[in-house]
Design a protein around this motif. Structure first.
Motif, PDB file in Angstrom:
ATOM      1  N   MET A   1      23.599 -73.508  94.347  1.00 22.44           N
ATOM      2  CA  MET A   1      24.650 -74.466  94.619  1.00 22.44           C
ATOM      3  C   MET A   1      24.298 -75.759  93.912  1.00 22.44           C
ATOM      4  N   ILE A   2      25.273 -76.358  93.268  1.00 22.85           N
ATOM      5  CA  ILE A   2      25.115 -77.662  92.633  1.00 22.85           C
ATOM      6  C   ILE A   2      25.976 -78.646  93.410  1.00 22.85           C
ATOM      7  N   THR A   3      25.390 -79.775  93.785  1.00 20.03           N
ATOM      8  CA  THR A   3      26.112 -80.745  94.594  1.00 20.03           C
ATOM      9  C   THR A   3      25.738 -82.170  94.217  1.00 20.03           C
ATOM     10  N   GLY A   4      26.621 -83.072  94.500  1.00 18.30           N
ATOM     11  CA  GLY A   4      26.345 -84.492  94.365  1.00 18.30           C
ATOM     12  C   GLY A   4      25.990 -85.101  95.716  1.00 18.30           C
ATOM     13  N   HIS A   5      26.031 -84.278  96.763  1.00 13.76           N
ATOM     14  CA  HIS A   5      25.746 -84.730  98.134  1.00 13.76           C
ATOM     15  C   HIS A   5      24.469 -84.060  98.612  1.00 13.76           C
ATOM     16  N   SER A   6      23.343 -84.720  98.420  1.00 14.34           N
ATOM     17  CA  SER A   6      22.062 -84.079  98.731  1.00 14.34           C
ATOM     18  C   SER A   6      21.358 -84.698  99.936  1.00 14.34           C
ATOM     19  N   THR A   7      22.132 -85.170 100.913  1.00 14.45           N
ATOM     20  CA  THR A   7      21.507 -85.662 102.134  1.00 14.45           C
ATOM     21  C   THR A   7      20.893 -84.487 102.891  1.00 14.45           C
ATOM     22  N   MET A   8      19.941 -84.749 103.753  1.00 17.42           N
ATOM     23  CA  MET A   8      19.288 -83.683 104.517  1.00 17.42           C
ATOM     24  C   MET A   8      20.306 -82.880 105.327  1.00 17.42           C
ATOM     25  N   ARG A   9      21.315 -83.556 105.863  1.00 22.36           N
ATOM     26  CA  ARG A   9      22.344 -82.858 106.644  1.00 22.36           C
ATOM     27  C   ARG A   9      23.111 -81.874 105.767  1.00 22.36           C
ATOM     28  N   LEU A  22      19.434 -75.028  95.758  1.00 25.29           N
ATOM     29  CA  LEU A  22      20.368 -76.140  95.699  1.00 25.29           C
ATOM     30  C   LEU A  22      19.897 -77.109  94.627  1.00 25.29           C
ATOM     31  N   LEU A  23      20.812 -77.512  93.746  1.00 27.40           N
ATOM     32  CA  LEU A  23      20.530 -78.504  92.720  1.00 27.40           C
ATOM     33  C   LEU A  23      21.367 -79.734  92.999  1.00 27.40           C
ATOM     34  N   ALA A  24      20.724 -80.904  92.924  1.00 28.80           N
ATOM     35  CA  ALA A  24      21.446 -82.154  93.100  1.00 28.80           C
ATOM     36  C   ALA A  24      21.788 -82.728  91.728  1.00 28.80           C
ATOM     37  N   LYS A  25      22.988 -83.245  91.593  1.00 30.76           N
ATOM     38  CA  LYS A  25      23.411 -83.864  90.334  1.00 30.76           C
ATOM     39  C   LYS A  25      22.639 -85.150  90.130  1.00 30.76           C
ATOM     40  N   PRO A  26      22.372 -85.569  88.930  1.00 29.32           N
ATOM     41  CA  PRO A  26      22.675 -84.927  87.663  1.00 29.32           C
ATOM     42  C   PRO A  26      21.698 -83.783  87.419  1.00 29.32           C
ATOM     43  N   VAL A  27      22.159 -82.745  86.767  1.00 31.27           N
ATOM     44  CA  VAL A  27      21.317 -81.579  86.495  1.00 31.27           C
ATOM     45  C   VAL A  27      20.966 -81.515  85.016  1.00 31.27           C
ATOM     46  N   THR A  28      19.866 -80.850  84.734  1.00 31.41           N
ATOM     47  CA  THR A  28      19.440 -80.616  83.357  1.00 31.41           C
ATOM     48  C   THR A  28      19.475 -79.110  83.104  1.00 31.41           C
ATOM     49  N   ALA A  29      19.350 -78.725  81.855  1.00 34.11           N
ATOM     50  CA  ALA A  29      19.309 -77.299  81.527  1.00 34.11           C
ATOM     51  C   ALA A  29      18.128 -76.639  82.221  1.00 34.11           C
ATOM     52  N   ARG A  30      16.963 -77.270  82.200  1.00 31.88           N
ATOM     53  CA  ARG A  30      15.778 -76.730  82.856  1.00 31.88           C
ATOM     54  C   ARG A  30      16.007 -76.643  84.364  1.00 31.88           C
ATOM     55  N   GLY A  31      16.704 -77.620  84.926  1.00 32.03           N
ATOM     56  CA  GLY A  31      16.993 -77.612  86.353  1.00 32.03           C
ATOM     57  C   GLY A  31      17.882 -76.468  86.779  1.00 32.03           C
ATOM     58  N   VAL A  32      18.690 -75.954  85.864  1.00 29.99           N
ATOM     59  CA  VAL A  32      19.550 -74.799  86.150  1.00 29.99           C
ATOM     60  C   VAL A  32      18.797 -73.495  85.898  1.00 29.99           C
ATOM     61  N   ILE A  33      18.037 -73.443  84.818  1.00 25.67           N
ATOM     62  CA  ILE A  33      17.349 -72.212  84.426  1.00 25.67           C
ATOM     63  C   ILE A  33      16.244 -71.833  85.414  1.00 25.67           C
ATOM     64  N   ASP A  34      15.450 -72.789  85.855  1.00 26.45           N
ATOM     65  CA  ASP A  34      14.314 -72.481  86.737  1.00 26.45           C
ATOM     66  C   ASP A  34      14.726 -71.806  88.044  1.00 26.45           C
ATOM     67  N   PRO A  35      15.714 -72.321  88.787  1.00 26.52           N
ATOM     68  CA  PRO A  35      16.117 -71.634  90.025  1.00 26.52           C
ATOM     69  C   PRO A  35      16.699 -70.242  89.780  1.00 26.52           C
ATOM     70  N   ILE A  36      17.437 -70.073  88.680  1.00 26.36           N
ATOM     71  CA  ILE A  36      17.997 -68.752  88.373  1.00 26.36           C
ATOM     72  C   ILE A  36      16.865 -67.763  88.108  1.00 26.36           C
ATOM     73  N   ASN A  37      15.876 -68.171  87.322  1.00 28.66           N
ATOM     74  CA  ASN A  37      14.710 -67.314  87.077  1.00 28.66           C
ATOM     75  C   ASN A  37      13.975 -67.005  88.368  1.00 28.66           C
ATOM     76  N   LEU A  38      13.834 -67.993  89.232  1.00 29.69           N
ATOM     77  CA  LEU A  38      13.148 -67.793  90.510  1.00 29.69           C
ATOM     78  C   LEU A  38      13.867 -66.746  91.358  1.00 29.69           C
ATOM     79  N   ILE A  39      15.185 -66.824  91.425  1.00 28.96           N
ATOM     80  CA  ILE A  39      15.969 -65.876  92.217  1.00 28.96           C
ATOM     81  C   ILE A  39      15.836 -64.456  91.653  1.00 28.96           C
ATOM     82  N   ILE A  40      15.835 -64.339  90.334  1.00 22.48           N
ATOM     83  CA  ILE A  40      15.757 -63.020  89.702  1.00 22.48           C
ATOM     84  C   ILE A  40      14.351 -62.444  89.764  1.00 22.48           C
ATOM     85  N   GLU A  41      13.353 -63.239  89.414  1.00 20.50           N
ATOM     86  CA  GLU A  41      11.986 -62.739  89.310  1.00 20.50           C
ATOM     87  C   GLU A  41      11.255 -62.667  90.647  1.00 20.50           C
TER      88      GLU A  41
END
Length: 82
Positions: A1-9, A22-41
């Motif tokens: 999930m990518i969000t601009g609302h990253s409060t603890m709630r 969960l990724l908080a905006k602003p995101v980078t290419a590495r910020g998107v790739i790492d979680p996807i790899n983590l989920i797959i691997e």
């Protein structure tokens, strides 16, 4: 999930809704790739208990925990207790 609302709630609400990463905006290419790899691997084990079925939401063992009761060792198992 990518969000601009990253409060603890909001993070807790997303987690409780079944979000694995969960990724908080602003995101980078590495910020998107790492979680996807983590989920797959390294997919999280599935947990089945009285009021939840889905991926283990814990990232590390909790102090005082006696193990992962209800963690499914494989998807075909009914109960897999460590």
């Amino acid at each position: 999930m990518i969000t601009g609302h990253s409060t603890m709630r909001r993070v807790a609400e997303a987690r409780d809704a079944g979000v694995n990463e969960l990724l908080a905006k602003p995101v980078t290419a590495r910020g998107v790739i790492d979680p996807i790899n983590l989920i797959i691997e390294h997919p999280r084990p599935l947990i089945r208990c009285e009021n939840y079925f889905g991926p283990d939401r814990r990232r590390r063992p909790e102090p005082g925990s006696r193990g992962r009761i209800g963690v499914l060792a494989n998807p075909g198992a009914v109960d897999g207790q460590y």
